[in-house]
Design a protein around this motif. Sequence first.
Motif, short mmCIF file in Angstrom:
data_model
loop_
_atom_site.label_atom_id
_atom_site.label_comp_id
_atom_site.label_asym_id
_atom_site.label_seq_id
_atom_site.Cartn_x
_atom_site.Cartn_y
_atom_site.Cartn_z
N ARG A 505 -2.65 -33.64 -18.63
CA ARG A 505 -3.88 -32.94 -19.00
C ARG A 505 -3.67 -31.43 -18.97
O ARG A 505 -4.03 -30.71 -19.91
N LEU A 506 -3.10 -30.93 -17.87
CA LEU A 506 -2.89 -29.49 -17.75
C LEU A 506 -1.89 -28.97 -18.76
O LEU A 506 -1.93 -27.79 -19.13
N ALA A 507 -0.97 -29.82 -19.20
CA ALA A 507 0.03 -29.41 -20.19
C ALA A 507 -0.54 -29.40 -21.60
O ALA A 507 0.16 -29.02 -22.54
N GLY A 508 -1.79 -29.82 -21.77
CA GLY A 508 -2.42 -29.74 -23.07
C GLY A 508 -2.33 -30.98 -23.92
O GLY A 508 -2.65 -30.94 -25.11
N VAL A 509 -1.92 -32.11 -23.34
CA VAL A 509 -1.83 -33.36 -24.11
C VAL A 509 -3.24 -33.91 -24.27
O VAL A 509 -3.96 -34.12 -23.29
N GLU A 510 -3.65 -34.15 -25.51
CA GLU A 510 -4.99 -34.65 -25.77
C GLU A 510 -5.15 -36.07 -25.24
O GLU A 510 -4.22 -36.86 -25.28
#
Length: 565
Positions: A505-510
Amino acid sequence: SSCCWFNQHRTANYNYNTNATTSTTTTATMSFSSRRRNYMLTPHRRDNLIEWMKSMLTHSFVLDALGSTGADTFEHFEQLIDEHREIYLPTDGNGNLVSPREAGAKVSRLQLLVPTVKTFFTRLPLRSAFLAYDAKYAVTKRRHVCISFNEIRHILNLSQIMAMCPGLTTEEAVTAVAGKLMEVGPDSSEDDVEEEEEEETEEDARARRESRRTERSLSIDSTSFFTMLDKENNEFRGPKLITFDGDQTLYSDGANFDSNQELANYLYFLLKNKVFVCIVTAAGYEYQSEKYEHRLSGLLNFLEMKKLPAENCARFYIFGGECNYLLKLGSDYRLHPVKEFGPGGWMTASKHMADSPGNWSDSDINFLLDTSEAIFNESVEEQKLRARVIRKKRSVGLVPSRNEIISREALDETVLRVHDALQDAETPIPFCAFNGGSDAWVDAGNKRVGVQVLQAYLGIGSDETLHIGDQFLNTGNDYAARDSCPCLWITKPEETTYILKILLRLAGVEHVLEQRPLSINEAAPLNGTAPVNFNVAARKNNTAALTMDVYTGELIKNLEISAKK
């Protein structure tokens, strides 16, 4: 597990990094021996940094001021770490601090308070992590139970994830980790906590109220789960290499990776987002790939059923024997040995490292194992142990005879004898000597070497690497990895699962919210695709009808396992 976000000087009796027990495949739940490893039963099995943090926070709790001073205290920890990082550069590759100033010219305030502290590879946004954690669990609202050792461990884990997935504000981070954070099992803090007036700044109060509103808006029930969208993310904000321990990190102690479909899903998404994933395990079966495949059968089946592209398969590795046998996943979803020497060889790529396995001589390895084996045999005789000694190519083990148990005290005594003998002999190569709970082992090499070899082979820096494991006390084999990269300290596979969820989530994976529970035999359906059968009846090597011997790694028929043991 010793503190995973920093490094510690080793004590006199524990001058060498220790190793994890050789794996079994017959236990699906947390064993008694693994519980003994994870609980701090003896003084040397302590983490000095967390103990110091806990003592500092206890003062605020006793004064009923944790709500107003907790965030500021964690910010003070953060400032001390920043100062420490300015004074000391990363280690020289052997776990030794390198200072830009003349040796002894200056010691950080943190090192004065916690003398064993060593390297921090990244900053740690501890204040933001504490606010996010408190927004979920309301630890500052408790009046009778102080913040615990494990809660501080969770906050440190979260801060390390936040540091390696930059670009988010505190409010965005709170939003990303809301819902199920680091808990394992039912969350005891789901009920609303009555707000009480605290002596805190207006800014802190506003941030906490906003955090709670965010958490409530995103909270999910026990039958829901998050699943990532099945596509590559060109803006993945996270580590480039993630290494994992095996037993008690990806699967239960002594078991196989054959039932955790959610964890398999997250590993799949890491690979899809071009992250290198490597399992660095103490299990050493040389280059007999079918034995590693037996341990990872469920995960490999999952990747095959998901049709993971060949270019992503090539990012999955397993390092057996801590740092001795490197294998790579092929487009056929089978593990293949990576060549050691020549162009593309992993030993050639790490030849510049003094401790690289490619620089070890056979005589040094044999000396290490001969010395250890002699101590094991002596211990069996003098302590009257009902045990046997097993010699492998690059390890020696002391294991109980059939239906026998070796006491923890006897195993500790044996390991300490090995430490003393190898210290006196000034063994020229790194090693791990450890009490595995039910057995004891000495291995050539350790996870510091394993992670550093991977970094050299893949061309990835220490601050771009993350290691996740369960044994970070100085009697565990993950302890050595702290000299190579930032680490996360977990205690069971369920924690690994939630940690990867937060990291993605924090890495930007939808991701999307799925509203039905998962069956144990299927993985999350993604973008309308059909469910994946996680537990395939047999791998291509037909090892489903086999069981691996607990100590030797021999694949034998299930009906014969009792006779072999």
